[in-house]
Structures are given as C-alpha cells and as structure tokens.
Design a protein around this motif. Structure first.
Motif, short mmCIF file in Angstrom:
data_model
loop_
_atom_site.label_atom_id
_atom_site.label_comp_id
_atom_site.label_asym_id
_atom_site.label_seq_id
_atom_site.Cartn_x
_atom_site.Cartn_y
_atom_site.Cartn_z
N TYR A 83 0.88 -1.08 0.11
CA TYR A 83 0.01 0.14 -0.04
C TYR A 83 0.94 1.21 -0.10
CZ TYR A 83 -3.60 -3.37 1.42
OH TYR A 83 -4.57 -4.27 1.34
N MET A 84 0.69 2.23 -0.97
CA MET A 84 1.74 3.29 -1.16
C MET A 84 0.88 4.59 -1.41
SD MET A 84 4.17 1.06 -3.63
CE MET A 84 2.77 0.40 -4.41
N THR A 85 1.84 5.92 -1.25
CA THR A 85 1.17 6.95 -1.57
C THR A 85 1.93 7.83 -2.62
OG1 THR A 85 0.09 7.06 0.60
CG2 THR A 85 0.02 9.22 -0.80
N PRO A 86 1.56 7.99 -3.86
CA PRO A 86 2.58 8.75 -4.84
C PRO A 86 3.04 10.10 -4.17
CG PRO A 86 0.66 7.83 -5.87
CD PRO A 86 0.41 7.61 -4.30
N THR A 87 4.31 10.35 -4.31
CA THR A 87 4.79 11.77 -3.98
C THR A 87 4.61 12.60 -5.23
OG1 THR A 87 6.92 11.23 -4.19
CG2 THR A 87 5.77 10.93 -2.04
N VAL A 88 4.14 12.34 -6.16
CA VAL A 88 4.12 13.32 -7.58
C VAL A 88 2.71 13.70 -7.72
CG1 VAL A 88 6.03 12.22 -8.38
CG2 VAL A 88 4.04 11.25 -9.15
N ALA A 89 2.33 14.66 -8.76
CA ALA A 89 0.91 14.97 -9.17
C ALA A 89 0.29 13.99 -9.79
CB ALA A 89 1.18 16.32 -10.14
#
Length: 758
Positions: free
Chosen positions: A568-574
């Motif tokens: 489970y991840m959260t992108p740090t880009v738009a």
C-alpha cells in the motif's frame, strides 16, 4: 362441381320480420348462414349451417310437410334426409320463437336411388352389387366408419348398378353413395344395413391357471380374417390359422397377465377369444423364515415356482434373481440391508405373492459392569451381536460400535448422559432397531462434561467454545488433539481455546487428578491466513531501498507457494505523473525471477498485489529476503495472505500401474485407517499413460485378496475427470479397510503421483 353450394353466395329471410338476416357466420341467437348441397338428391342428406340450430324443431320442404327427424351435429350444424316426395321451393326452419325461410329455393338432382344391396352379408374381399337408378352419378361409396371406395376402384358402374369389393376395413352398417363434391357432397343412405362378416369363436375360452408358454387353440369361423391377437396388457403375439379358417393357435408370452385376450380384424372390431387367470406361485414357505441375514441362502418352496422372475426383500431397492429354480423351489442369497417383513415374489405377468421373513436379532443381552460409569467402558454381551452398528442410550446419545463379535462388543459411555436408569437400543447394520432393556449409569469421579455445545453452535479454529462440566475441582488441564491449550474455568462453565491449526475432526480431553475424558468435536478450520508484515511511513524519492523485510527481518521460508503480497503506497508526484515500485532480493538488490518484472509503473490507487510463485519464494529465501525500491512514493503497509490447505499428503511418488498391478504402500500396517473419520475425502492424483481419449481406469480395493470395497463402489472408475479420483470415506469403507488390510490401488494405464486425505 355442379352439385356444390358456395357458402358466400346465399342469404336467408325470416318469415317473422321483413328485414334481411345478418349474413355474418355464427352471429348468435337462431340464425342460418347456408344450406346445401343444392341441387340435392332426393333421399340424400341436406345440411344447414348457422347459429343456435339446436333449437330448430322442424324443417318444411314443399311437397313433404314438416320433417322432425333432425340430426343435430352441433349448435352450428343440423342435417336431414330429403324425402322422395320433396318438390322445389323455399325451405323453412321452425323454432320456438318463430321461423327462418330461405331466399334461395331448394332444387334437386336426378333421382338417385338405391333399390337393393346384394348380398346383404359379405366378407371383406367379397364382391357386392348395389342396384338402383342414376348410379352413374356416384363417385364414391362409403362404408360404416368412413371407409371409402373411390369410383376408380369400382369393378363396374352403370346407371342401374355399381359392383365393388368390400374393403378389409369395412364394418357393418348402412352404405352411403356420394357424388364426392368438395364443399357439401350429396350423401344417399341405404335403407338396409350391410353385415360385414367378422371372425367368430365357438365359445370364449376360460384359461384359468394357465402359464406362460402354454399353447392356446381357438376354434370358430372366418378366423383367417384376424390380423392381430392382443394380450390383456396390450401386447400383440404371433399366431397361425389353418387353411379352413376354423382354428387359430398362439403361445402365451412370458409377461401374460389376467384379463381378456382379443382377436382384431382389419376393421378394428374387437372379438373376445379368451379370458385368462394366470397361474401364480401357491403355498409358498421360506426355509428358514427367521434369523436370516445378508449372505445367507434361503429356499422358497411351493407350487408354480418356475413362474418367479425375481424377489424383492424389505428395505432393498433392487430385486434379487433366483440362484436356482424349479417348479417347486427356488434358492436366493439374502442381499445386504434386508430387513424383517414380507418378501415380494414377482412373476412376468405382474402378479405378486408375499412371504413373511424375519432377520437375525440380538438375544440374551446383558451389560458389564452394572452400574456403568459415564465416560467409562461398557461391555455388552449376548448372542447375535455381530451385526450391531451402534448403541443408543436414553434415545439421546448414540455411539458407533466397532468390530463387534457374535457374543460381545465394548463402547465408551457418553459422559453427557444423566446418571440413573437409561433405556438402551441397538441399531443393526441393516437399520433395524432392537430394544434391549435399560442400564444403570453412575457419574464419573473425574471432571467430565455434562453438556456439550449443540449442533447449531459453530466451533471455529483459533476461537473459544464453552462446555458445562461436573467435578470441576478435579480438573488439571485441557488438551485439543493432544495439545495443551489455555482455558478458563468459571464455576461449572469451562471456556476452551481452540488452536488455529485444529482440523474438522478434532477432540478435546479433560485432564483430572484422577483420570481423563475425551470428546469428539466438529471444528470449522481456519483456512485463511492474513497479516501485516510491515507498516510505517517510508519515503522513497529516488531508488532508495527498504530492507526491513530482507535478511533476518522476516522469515520467508514459512510462506507457502501462491501467497499474495500486497503493498500500500502513496505517490509523491502530481496525479498522472510517473512513479514506480520495484521488488528485488537482498543479495546485490538483484531482480526476482519471472513473472516479477523489473518495475511496476503507476500502480492503480497506489496498491500493488503480486502472487509469490514457488520460484520467486525460493529466490527470496536463497538471496537475503525482499528489498522494496522504486521512485516517488511513500510506503505505508505491506500485507501477506494465503489459504491453508486441509489436504494432507499420505503418499507421493511415481508408481506406474500398467496392467492391473497393485500399489500396497497404504495397505497392511503402512497407514492407520482407524484414525480416519466418515466424511473425509481421499484423493488420488494420476497421470494417464495412454493417448488422449483412450481408455484407462483406476480400481480401489482392500488388502485382503485385493477384494472390492462394500457394495462394489469404486471397483472400476473409467478415465476419472481431470485425472483425479475423489473417494468420500464412509464408516463402511473405513471399517472395511481396518478389517481387511488397508488400501490397495489397482487399474490400468496411469501413473499414481499422490494420495491425500482431507
């Protein structure tokens, strides 16, 4: 033709009003649409079509007066015979409320007439002559039951006579002359009836107590006219007739039954030739009539015993054919499952005879010890105990009986019964029950359960369940499947922790300072394993590596093939911009084998799930665990889950069954079949050694003599679907394996790869 009347061109007027009638067909009330044929022959049939014509009371034709002899076909059609003195003119139909008069006058054809029919009695195939006038206008002669002879088949035709042959299908009755018009043909009926000769018997035979195979001879006249001999059940039989037609002979078939035997000529008129009462077995007795059991040979003696085709035993679906048979005796082998009651002796005629028999029952039953302790061993002694399947106490608790002998068997008394007198019932392997009195039961001195969870209570692996116990002060421990488990004792309520590894067929044991008691329980296994193996907030901005699950951070050797790993991840880009995650092993951050790619780009919703194959897991274990790398995301959590298989492998290898060989690795003392429970599934995994579509088979047998299992189940299974054979274990199969040396696998044309049990 000139004699036909078209329906659409005729109107009629009522004499009671001046208005024209509605000419729509069947308008309701009393109305007339059409009549015909017109012209019509005097002596011929005149038809009227309309509505409410059942109400017509009389028809008036000029020169003839009222005609009241009206043939009612339906409410929409009536018919009359035109008198010889009828004259041209309007026709009137009278009813209770008035009358209807035609606008069109009736007209007549030439005066066709029948003067005589000669002879008036004839056989089918005989020539007859019809004499009269204007017979040259006739195109068809109709015999009773609408058997028609066309003019093309007349032997001769003139104005004064017609000669023709009586057809085979003709029946006695009036003859009709017809001009064969398409719409409404003229039909002229003869005044006299033609008698068509039928085959006749001197007398109807009484065939009481005849048997199949008996020859029957019927005497009479014109018997050569018969085309069929029909038995009471509707079957035809072959027959012969002598040249004179005075004797007809046939043989009674095997399935002859009571009733009337009929002779039928081509006309279809049935003639009775005999009434039959088929012989049945009489004065039948069974030897022996009592104390019989499956496998015993019994004799049935009496009269007409050769008529018996098979015998039905009480509680057995399939009939049993005689082993030997004569006119006075048959022998039978008693089938498995037979109970006391009436044998039904079947005959081919459908008749049955019943004979009462009774099965072998336990006698002189006693108990040891008396009183018997709850949860203690009870020995039941007596005679004829070898067929006991179970024992029931107080109609409340049933215990399976294993390996009984003719004189005794032993069971553990259920600990949940009430102390005191308990009625005892024995259930036999054929399902019959025998009440054998009562036994005094005493409570055990150690801790024991007085109430177990009901059938509606689900006991799940990894959870707890509650039992009520007595002598709680004696309790020292609790085990499930031999494993010590945690428990909480609250007065008489005992809360027991079920291990997560517990299977469907489990048991728990109460350990006391002065003994122990075990109980079987049904458990719903915990087959799903799911856990979070990492959580936090680890940011990867440019191909850094999370090594928390590498090296000694997690034991990958415990993970089974097919497990699912989820990140489970959260992108740090738009949103929409590129980011990726990469899974590698610890040693040198090397790539994992297929099907794991080098990197996963922009996983949907920040979630990545992968299946860990056998090859991927082997690589992770051998090379230092799992490294998580990639770019532009924050790792939040890593989960892993898999399903636990309850299937236990009890044999594996590569055994070639070429031609009815036998694998005995699970026979004799190589496997403990007594530990298997009813309902468990035995699976055989195989690889055929024949070409696709060609025949091969597998056979499941027991060790002793490589004999078949009870009821011959699984004795030969041809080409099992998906090369897998599943055997649901019953108590009968388990007992058979235990008593007869375990499992032998045979057959032809396959390699055995694995045997499992679940």
């Amino acid at each position: 033709m000139a004699g036909a009347l078209m329906l659409s061109g005729v109107t009629f007027t009522s004499c009671d009003d001046d208005n024209d009638l509605n000419t729509n067909q069947y308008v309701g009330g009393v109305s007339l649409n059409v009549f015909g044929p017109c012209p019509v022959a005097r002596g011929g049939e005149l038809r009227f079509l309309g509505s409410g014509l059942k109400q017509i009371q009389a028809v008036l034709i000029p020169g003839s007066g009222e005609i009241t002899d009206i043939k009612i076909i339906s409410d929409n059609e009536i018919r009359i015979i035109v008198p010889q003195d009828a004259e041209p003119g309007l026709v009137t139909l009278k009813h209770a409320k008035g009358s209807i008069t035609t606008k069109t006058p009736i007209s007549f054809t030439e005066p066709i007439s029948i003067e005589s029919i000669s002879p008036l009695e004839a056989r089918p195939g005989d020539e007859i002559t019809i004499a009269g006038d204007y017979l040259n206008l006739i195109h068809e002669v109709i015999f009773s039951k609408d058997v028609a002879v066309s003019e093309d088949d007349f032997l001769a035709q003139s104005r004064s006579e017609i000669k023709l042959v009586v057809p085979a299908e003709a029946q006695s009755g009036k003859i009709i002359l017809s001009d064969a018009a398409e719409e409404m043909p003229n039909w002229i009926y003869s005044d006299e009836e033609l008698t068509v000769v039928l085959p006749a018997v001197e007398k109807v035979l009484d065939l009481t107590d005849v048997k199949p195979g008996n020859t029957v001879t019927v005497t009479g006249t014109d018997l050569s006219l018969a085309t069929r001999i029909v038995m009471p059940n509707g079957d035809d039989v072959e027959f012969t007739v002598n040249d004179e037609g005075t004797e007809l002979t046939f043989v009674l078939p095997a399935n002859v039954s009571d009733g009337t035997i009929r002779m039928i000529p081509a006309s279809g008129v049935e003639v009775a030739v005999a009434t039959i009462g088929v012989a049945v077995p009489e004065d039948v007795v069974a030897e022996p009539a009592a104390d019989i059991w499956a496998g015993d040979v019994i004799k049935l003696k009496g009269l007409n015993m050769e008529l018996i085709t098979d015998v039905l035993f009480p509680n057995v679906e399939d009939a049993v054919a005689p082993e030997t048979q004569s006119a006075t005796e048959i022998t039978l082998v008693v089938p498995a499952g037979a109970r006391s009651g009436n044998l039904v002796l079947n005959t081919a005629s459908g008749a049955t005879v019943e004979v009462e028999v009774s099965t072998l029952k336990p006698e002189a039953v006693g108990f040891d010890p008396v009183p018997a302790a709850l949860a203690g061993t009870l020995t039941v002694k007596g005679r004829n105990l070898q067929n006991v399947a179970s024992i029931t106490f107080a109609s409340a608790a049933t215990v399976e009986v294993k390996n009984p002998t003719a004189t005794e068997f032993s069971v553990i008394v259920p600990a949940t019964l009430a102390a005191g007198a308990n009625d005892v019932t024995l259930t036999l392997t054929n399902g019959e029950t025998v009440e054998v009195g009562s036994i005094e039961l005493s409570a055990p001195e150690c801790a024991y359960a007085t109430a177990l969870p009901g059938e509606d209570v689900e006991i799940r692996a990894g959870e707890t369940f509650v039992v009520t116990i007595a002598n709680a002060d004696k309790l020292t421990g609790v085990q499930v499947n031999g494993q010590n488990v945690q428990y909480i004792l609250n007065g008489t309520s005992l809360i027991i922790q079920v291990p997560g590894s517990a299977g469907k067929n489990s048991n728990f044991t109460l350990l006391s300072s002065n003994g122990s008691i075990s109980y079987d329980i049904a458990v719903i296994p915990a087959t799903h394993v799911g856990m979070t193996i990492w959580s936090g907030m680890w940011e990867n901005t440019g191909w850094g590596g999370n090594q928390d699950l590498a090296w000694d951070g997690y034991d990958w050797s415990q993970v089974p093939e097919g497990a699912i790993l989820t990140l489970y991840m959260t992108p740090t880009v738009a949103e929409g911009e590129w980011w990726c995650v990469s899974l590698r092993h610890g040693d040198g951050w090397g790539s994992l084998p297929d099907p794991i790619p080098g990197q996963y780009e922009n996983p949907e919703n920040g979630v990545l799930s992968v299946v860990l194959t056998k090859e991927v897991l082997a690589d992770i274990v051998a090379n230092g665990g799992l490294i998580i790398t990639g770019s532009q995301f924050v790792l939040n959590k890593v989960d892993i889950e898999w399903e636990i298989s309850l299937e236990t492998t009890i044999w594996s290898g590569s055994w070639d069954c070429g031609a009815w060989g036998g694998n005995q690795d699970l026979a004799w003392d190589n496997y403990d079949w007594s530990a298997v429970k009813p309902g468990q599934i035995l699976r055989f995994y195989m690889t055929p050694t024949v070409a696709p579509g060609e025949w091969w088979c597998v056979s499941v047998r027991h060790g002793q003599g490589w004999g078949n299992l009870p009821d011959d189940v699984y004795s030969q299974i041809d080409q099992p679907e998906n090369n897998l054979l599943e055997v649901t274990m019953t108590q009968a199969i388990i007992d058979d394996f235990v008593a007869n040396g375990g499992l032998v696998l045979s057959g032809q044309g396959y390699i055995l790869n694995k045997v499992t049990i679940e």
